[in-house]
Design a protein around this motif. Structure first.
Motif, PDB file in Angstrom:
ATOM      1  N   TYR A 163       0.836  -1.200   0.000  1.00  0.00           N
ATOM      2  CA  TYR A 163       0.000   0.000   0.000  1.00  0.00           C
ATOM      3  C   TYR A 163       0.874   1.254   0.000  1.00  0.00           C
ATOM      4  N   ARG A 164       1.845   1.303   0.920  1.00  0.00           N
ATOM      5  CA  ARG A 164       2.673   2.504   1.054  1.00  0.00           C
ATOM      6  C   ARG A 164       3.581   2.700  -0.170  1.00  0.00           C
ATOM      7  N   LYS A 165       4.151   1.609  -0.653  1.00  0.00           N
ATOM      8  CA  LYS A 165       5.142   1.720  -1.715  1.00  0.00           C
ATOM      9  C   LYS A 165       4.532   1.891  -3.092  1.00  0.00           C
ATOM     10  N   PHE A 166       3.373   1.259  -3.324  1.00  0.00           N
ATOM     11  CA  PHE A 166       2.801   1.268  -4.671  1.00  0.00           C
ATOM     12  C   PHE A 166       1.404   1.880  -4.750  1.00  0.00           C
ATOM     13  N   ALA A 167       0.522   1.518  -3.805  1.00  0.00           N
ATOM     14  CA  ALA A 167      -0.868   1.985  -3.900  1.00  0.00           C
ATOM     15  C   ALA A 167      -0.976   3.490  -3.706  1.00  0.00           C
ATOM     16  N   VAL A 168      -0.261   4.043  -2.738  1.00  0.00           N
ATOM     17  CA  VAL A 168      -0.341   5.492  -2.493  1.00  0.00           C
ATOM     18  C   VAL A 168       0.082   6.291  -3.726  1.00  0.00           C
ATOM     19  N   PRO A 169       1.232   5.979  -4.350  1.00  0.00           N
ATOM     20  CA  PRO A 169       1.574   6.714  -5.587  1.00  0.00           C
ATOM     21  C   PRO A 169       0.550   6.526  -6.704  1.00  0.00           C
ATOM     22  N   MET A 170      -0.039   5.328  -6.810  1.00  0.00           N
ATOM     23  CA  MET A 170      -1.064   5.104  -7.846  1.00  0.00           C
ATOM     24  C   MET A 170      -2.298   5.943  -7.580  1.00  0.00           C
ATOM     25  N   LEU A 171      -2.730   6.007  -6.319  1.00  0.00           N
ATOM     26  CA  LEU A 171      -3.918   6.787  -5.981  1.00  0.00           C
ATOM     27  C   LEU A 171      -3.679   8.270  -6.257  1.00  0.00           C
ATOM     28  N   ARG A 172      -2.458   8.727  -6.010  1.00  0.00           N
ATOM     29  CA  ARG A 172      -2.150  10.127  -6.278  1.00  0.00           C
ATOM     30  C   ARG A 172      -2.104  10.410  -7.777  1.00  0.00           C
ATOM     31  N   ALA A 173      -1.466   9.514  -8.522  1.00  0.00           N
ATOM     32  CA  ALA A 173      -1.236   9.775  -9.946  1.00  0.00           C
ATOM     33  C   ALA A 173      -2.453   9.502 -10.810  1.00  0.00           C
ATOM     34  N   TYR A 174      -3.229   8.466 -10.458  1.00  0.00           N
ATOM     35  CA  TYR A 174      -4.290   8.028 -11.372  1.00  0.00           C
ATOM     36  C   TYR A 174      -5.700   8.157 -10.798  1.00  0.00           C
ATOM     37  N   ALA A 175      -5.833   8.400  -9.483  1.00  0.00           N
ATOM     38  CA  ALA A 175      -7.158   8.596  -8.886  1.00  0.00           C
ATOM     39  C   ALA A 175      -7.341  10.026  -8.402  1.00  0.00           C
ATOM     40  N   ASN A 176      -6.333  10.892  -8.674  1.00  0.00           N
ATOM     41  CA  ASN A 176      -6.408  12.312  -8.324  1.00  0.00           C
ATOM     42  C   ASN A 176      -6.643  12.551  -6.838  1.00  0.00           C
ATOM     43  N   LEU A 177      -6.033  11.713  -6.003  1.00  0.00           N
ATOM     44  CA  LEU A 177      -6.108  11.910  -4.558  1.00  0.00           C
ATOM     45  C   LEU A 177      -4.807  12.563  -4.099  1.00  0.00           C
ATOM     46  N   THR A 178      -4.906  13.793  -3.644  1.00  0.00           N
ATOM     47  CA  THR A 178      -3.697  14.505  -3.238  1.00  0.00           C
ATOM     48  C   THR A 178      -3.155  14.010  -1.905  1.00  0.00           C
ATOM     49  N   SER A 179      -4.040  13.540  -1.030  1.00  0.00           N
ATOM     50  CA  SER A 179      -3.612  13.079   0.296  1.00  0.00           C
ATOM     51  C   SER A 179      -4.282  11.753   0.643  1.00  0.00           C
ATOM     52  N   PRO A 180      -3.822  10.641   0.062  1.00  0.00           N
ATOM     53  CA  PRO A 180      -4.395   9.330   0.400  1.00  0.00           C
ATOM     54  C   PRO A 180      -4.150   9.011   1.869  1.00  0.00           C
ATOM     55  N   PRO A 181      -4.993   8.188   2.478  1.00  0.00           N
ATOM     56  CA  PRO A 181      -4.767   7.782   3.872  1.00  0.00           C
ATOM     57  C   PRO A 181      -3.372   7.211   4.063  1.00  0.00           C
ATOM     58  N   SER A 182      -2.831   7.400   5.262  1.00  0.00           N
ATOM     59  CA  SER A 182      -1.454   6.983   5.514  1.00  0.00           C
ATOM     60  C   SER A 182      -1.304   5.485   5.718  1.00  0.00           C
ATOM     61  N   SER A 183      -2.376   4.776   6.044  1.00  0.00           N
ATOM     62  CA  SER A 183      -2.296   3.328   6.269  1.00  0.00           C
ATOM     63  C   SER A 183      -3.328   2.605   5.419  1.00  0.00           C
ATOM     64  N   VAL A 184      -3.051   1.347   5.158  1.00  0.00           N
ATOM     65  CA  VAL A 184      -3.961   0.563   4.322  1.00  0.00           C
ATOM     66  C   VAL A 184      -5.288   0.321   5.028  1.00  0.00           C
ATOM     67  N   SER A 185      -5.281   0.181   6.342  1.00  0.00           N
ATOM     68  CA  SER A 185      -6.541  -0.047   7.060  1.00  0.00           C
ATOM     69  C   SER A 185      -7.447   1.176   6.968  1.00  0.00           C
TER      70      SER A 185
END
Length: 428
Positions: free
Chosen positions: A281-303
């Protein structure tokens, strides 16, 4: 005193010269006497594994290792240096971690097993040595396309010497039985690693080597210190490492297992992004959410993200794979890196090419080829339920242009390993 030092230096240099001469001889003649049984050399019946009540595991060094150790000890003594310093970069590998005695066999019905798609039913895999010439056909396809000048993909033409050490970390060596396994994540690699641990006796449980692959805890299976891999050879053998790799590649039985490339991608996405995996989540999902889901501040944890209903979609994952910026930061993660980049099939001539689609039959055939089928069996069937029939459902919302680009990205794996081009996904 000066004469003594000069004499020691002369003796050391002479001994090292003799080592080089003997290694050349060993490569041409002496390796015929290795304790091996490949498809190209006379079989040797392996000794039975020790019982659980026996003492610590026998040392797993090969004849080459023992040969070098003895020569280096003589050379080092003459030169007045420690044996472990005789070769540049020579270091002792730290012992693998001692696992807890409790079995880590996955509990059927757990969430992880459900998503990963394990099936622990007992297989019935009876077959001949090579039914229908399956292995000959697979190796032939691989050999023909590697030699085909019109079929080009990155790094195809480089030699084995051109492959950097860090790209050889998927080649696991078992010197006791003369086996090299290139592991491919999402292709039953956990259980094949377990098999390699049992064969090489590289991990102990209360002083005795494991005999049942499924008794080996999962967290220790994937610990890099548990396995001897090619990328560790430099620290062990220094300047001789490439030469010894080539000797073992020539004489050992080399195998890998593959699967349909698109299905492997779906399986990787399911296990790494549909489960609460903090690391991914931290290494891959967060950058994906920022780049492709237009989320500027995704949650800090997967839970937190899962609780808020924020997850990476398969479309985001495909965008990430196709984004030219992705590999400017780091190579693909091993779970979705192309097989030809993990195992180098045009530089290494594999003796056995297994497929997940025929895992039960291929596993039984391979263990017979290695002459270890009486010592152990492949763990009860690992059949990942991510089937090829799922492809159309998973790619239904992926634009046609993306599918075509994704095929080009993984085309070498489709072609080299004989998987048909998914025509229905690549046209309107």
């Amino acid at each position: 005193m000066t004469k003594t030092r000069l004499f020691r230096l002369w003796l050391a240099l002479g001994s090292m010269f003799m080592i080089l001469l003997i290694i050349v001889y060993w490569d041409n003649v002496g390796t015929a006497h290795f304790y091996l049984h490949t498809s190209f050399s006379r079989a040797h019946t392996p000794e039975p594994l020790p019982s659980a009540g026996q003492g610590a595991a026998r040392a797993s060094a090969s004849d080459v290792d023992e040969f070098l150790e003895k020569l280096l000890s003589v050379t080092a003594a003459a030169a007045g240096v420690k044996p472990e310093d005789a070769l540049p970069g020579k270091k002792r590998e730290p012992p693998p971690p001692r696992p807890p005695p409790a079995s880590s066999r996955p509990a059927p019905g757990s969430q992880e097993e459900s998503v990963r798609g394990y099936d622990w039913s007992s297989p019935d895999a009876q077959q001949g040595p090579d039914p229908g010439g399956r292995q000959a056909e697979r190796r032939g396809v691989l050999r023909d396309f590697c030699a085909n000048a019109s079929f080009v993909f990155p790094a195809k033409e480089r030699s084995f010497d051109d492959i950097p050490n860090y790209e050889l970390n998927h080649l696991i060596v078992d010197d006791r039985h003369g086996v090299i396994y290139c592991y491919v994540p999402k292709v039953a690699c956990t259980n094949w690693k377990r098999v390699m641990i049992v064969l090489s006796e590289s991990l102990l449980d209360r002083g005795a080597p494991y005999r049942d692959p499924l008794d080996i805890p999962r967290e220790f299976v994937h610990n890099s210190s548990t396995h001897l891999t090619f990328n560790k050879f430099w620290r062990r053998y220094g300047k001789f490492s490439r030469h010894l790799m080539k000797v073992k590649l020539q004489k050992y039985t080399k195998f890998l297992f593959v699967r349909d490339p698109f299905v492997r991608l779906i399986s990787a996405f399911r296990s790494k992004f549909e489960l609460e995996n903090e690391e991914f989540y931290r290494k891959f999902a967060v950058p994906m959410l920022r780049a492709y889901a237009n989320l500027t501040s995704p949650p800090s944890s997967v839970s937190e993200a899962f609780g808020a209903g924020l997850r990476v979609s398969f479309a985001h994952f495909v965008q990430y794979l196709l984004d030219p910026r992705t590999e400017t930061l780091a190579p693909f993660n091993e779970h979705w890196r192309q097989v030809h980049r993990l195992c180098h099939p045009c530089q290494i001539e594999y003796d056995f090419v297994g497929k997940l689609e025929t895992l039960d039959q291929d596993a039984a055939q391979l263990l017979r080829l290695l002459k270890v089928d009486r010592l152990l069996r492949f763990p009860p069937s690992y059949r990942n339920r991510t089937a090829r029939s799922w492809e159309e459902d998973w790619f239904a919302k992926i634009p046609l242009a993306w599918r075509q680009q994704l095929y080009k990205l993984y085309e070498a794996d489709f072609v080299l390993f004989g998987y048909p081009k998914p025509e229905s996904l690549l046209r309107d």
